[in-house]
Write a protein that holds these residues in place. Sequence first.
Motif, PDB file in Angstrom:
ATOM      1  N   LYS A   4       0.840  -1.197   0.000  1.00  0.00           N
ATOM      2  CA  LYS A   4       0.000   0.000   0.000  1.00  0.00           C
ATOM      3  C   LYS A   4       0.875   1.246   0.000  1.00  0.00           C
ATOM      4  O   LYS A   4       0.675   2.176  -0.764  1.00  0.00           O
ATOM      5  CB  LYS A   4      -0.912  -0.018   1.233  1.00  0.00           C
ATOM      6  N   LYS A  63     -12.871  -5.004   1.794  1.00  0.00           N
ATOM      7  CA  LYS A  63     -12.681  -4.761   0.362  1.00  0.00           C
ATOM      8  C   LYS A  63     -12.116  -3.366   0.109  1.00  0.00           C
ATOM      9  O   LYS A  63     -11.296  -3.172  -0.800  1.00  0.00           O
ATOM     10  CB  LYS A  63     -14.005  -4.950  -0.383  1.00  0.00           C
ATOM     11  N   LYS A  64     -12.545  -2.385   0.911  1.00  0.00           N
ATOM     12  CA  LYS A  64     -11.993  -1.035   0.779  1.00  0.00           C
ATOM     13  C   LYS A  64     -10.502  -1.029   1.100  1.00  0.00           C
ATOM     14  O   LYS A  64      -9.709  -0.356   0.432  1.00  0.00           O
ATOM     15  CB  LYS A  64     -12.734  -0.070   1.703  1.00  0.00           C
ATOM     16  N   LYS A  78      -8.551  -2.580  -1.658  1.00  0.00           N
ATOM     17  CA  LYS A  78      -8.450  -1.645  -2.782  1.00  0.00           C
ATOM     18  C   LYS A  78      -7.287  -0.682  -2.580  1.00  0.00           C
ATOM     19  O   LYS A  78      -6.641  -0.252  -3.543  1.00  0.00           O
ATOM     20  CB  LYS A  78      -9.768  -0.874  -2.934  1.00  0.00           C
ATOM     21  N   GLN A  79      -6.995  -0.347  -1.306  1.00  0.00           N
ATOM     22  CA  GLN A  79      -5.863   0.534  -1.007  1.00  0.00           C
ATOM     23  C   GLN A  79      -4.532  -0.160  -1.311  1.00  0.00           C
ATOM     24  O   GLN A  79      -3.504   0.502  -1.450  1.00  0.00           O
ATOM     25  CB  GLN A  79      -5.911   0.991   0.450  1.00  0.00           C
ATOM     26  N   VAL A 137      -8.816  -5.390  -6.324  1.00  0.00           N
ATOM     27  CA  VAL A 137     -10.265  -5.322  -6.448  1.00  0.00           C
ATOM     28  C   VAL A 137     -10.795  -6.738  -6.256  1.00  0.00           C
ATOM     29  O   VAL A 137     -10.583  -7.611  -7.106  1.00  0.00           O
ATOM     30  CB  VAL A 137     -10.700  -4.770  -7.814  1.00  0.00           C
TER      31      VAL A 137
END
Length: 627
Positions: A450, A617-618, A621-622, A626
């Motif tokens: 990330k 999931k958020k 995504k970082q 996906v």
Amino acid sequence: MIFYDFEVFKHDWLAVFIDVTRKTEQVIVNNPDELKALYEANTSDIWVGFNNRHYDQYIMKGILLGLDPKRINDWIIVQKREGWQFSSVFNKIPMTNYDVMPNPPVGLKTMEGFLGSNIKETGVPFDINRKLTKAEIEETIKYCRHDVEQTIKVFLEKIDEFNAMHGIVQAFPDMVSLSNIGDSEARITAKVLGCVRKNFKDEFDYFFLPCLRLNKYKYVQDWFEEKRKEALSLDLQNCDKYDKQIWYKTQNLDTVVAGIPHSFGFGGLHGAASTPIHKTGQILHVDVNNYYPSMLIAWGLVTRAATNDNYTQVYKTRKALKKGQVAAAKAGDKAEAKRLKKAQLPYKKMLNALSGGMKDETNPAYDPRNNNCMCINGQLMLLDLIEHLEVIPGFELIQSNTDGLIIWIPDTDEAFEMVDDICWEWEQRCSTEYCEILLELDNISEIYQKDVNNYLWIGADGGVERIGAYVKELSAVDNDLPILNKALVEYMVHKTPVEQTINQCDDLIMFQKIVKLSEKYDWVEHEHCTPVITKTGVRVIKEIYEYPEKVRYTYKSYRVFASNSQDDGRLLRRKKVKPKGEKFGNTPDHCFICNDDVCGVKVPHNLDKGWYIDLAKKRLKQFGIVA
């Protein structure tokens, strides 16, 4: 070993003492003579508490000296002064104290929450302006006892840290004694090194090591040289420490190195791509083995306040133990490898603690010039390594941090041999006759990143390295939204869908979020009633929930869970001067509170697992995933 905790009111005080050796408990209420008898019978014991280094020991010493404990309490709690500043007479009462509170500080109620314990608080206000009733004293004893029992639990979870400090005492009996076991790691290290406080007055006379061979990125070294001149022209080394801190914090050079953004300063090197990274292939973790300790010894930068060579001896001892650990692991002797790993901890703590002590004006090891030399040259030496590795065709830098790099190269023998040769040449230049500075190359098969502080990699041997709040391995005393960490790691390592990990979990503690009301706020409100729902929008319809009724709480700590009931709204922090509350971070718009013990409790029907799935999931995504 006696665990203890004091509670102080205007006209009353009480304390609970649990002797874990003799398995006895003693409760003392407003009785200085009984406290004196307990103290005199146990002067050689270790007194263990939570924040007792800053609070409880001074309350106890004050009562033994005939002082008013309420005055001492207000001095520490209300005026936010240090206990030792109240009176030098405290020195007449010798006590061997060990503080379980971690550094950086985390409150006991928060840690109790992590453990899954009951975090309900006493209903007896500490600012009560009269004598307590019998019922109020009994209630206070109940909660005080609970805190002592929880302190014991936290101690047992962190016992390796105590054993490490005790190991230092055993390893250097001529320099430290059992009475020093409650000292900070940096302070006990200074004692082991025989440090004598000196005022060098040359904080900004730092210099650059002759091993540096910078060309393309020489401008970074030039920037540090300009900052040295600036600090000297401002006479910063003779300024107030707070002015120096402000100056240090504002000194950053942001630049691009090997195609990724980097930040240089007086703390450490950080470089990572501005977008998430997921890579496979020939990935290498280029790690400097014991970087700062090796550099301090190799280039004579150990604090000039030291009066012996114990730092080098500590380094050699730890190195020998680590070598034995590796050999035992290769031989398949897991028990011996584990023993040798634990045996290293006292030496590892001392080696790493010195750098902080060298920047602490209150520490006898204080030597800010040598600390600056270490931090600045440490960054420049890694920059030097990047500059030389960058010539490899196809080379990609994934990240740079304080003591190493992560790189990607083409999966060819030629590329790997070039890395090996460049690393060997760097080691030769940077090492000295006093100490080698060596690099370790670890093969990584896959990495998710990330940013420089949050990443996970899977080693070629199947081992997993987890760094950062979202993916780190949690423990019983660091247990916040654990289901999310588990879901992210299971997806990255095994490609398990987050829905599967979350839906299959039935332990309520795995879904807990612990929040604490800070001193900036006055109370907490929980939106809890039948809401008024309004809909807005044309193409996209959005529902807005308004809760005309709110439940008010004054507790400091809360264990929060996502709720699937519309009657449960947000948990809000309130200030008297603001008409609306503020939602606690990382908490759901619909939640319920459970401050009872949740150990072994199963998930109730009103837990909204969908909220955790969406948040997982958020977070993925970082990392650029996906799912």
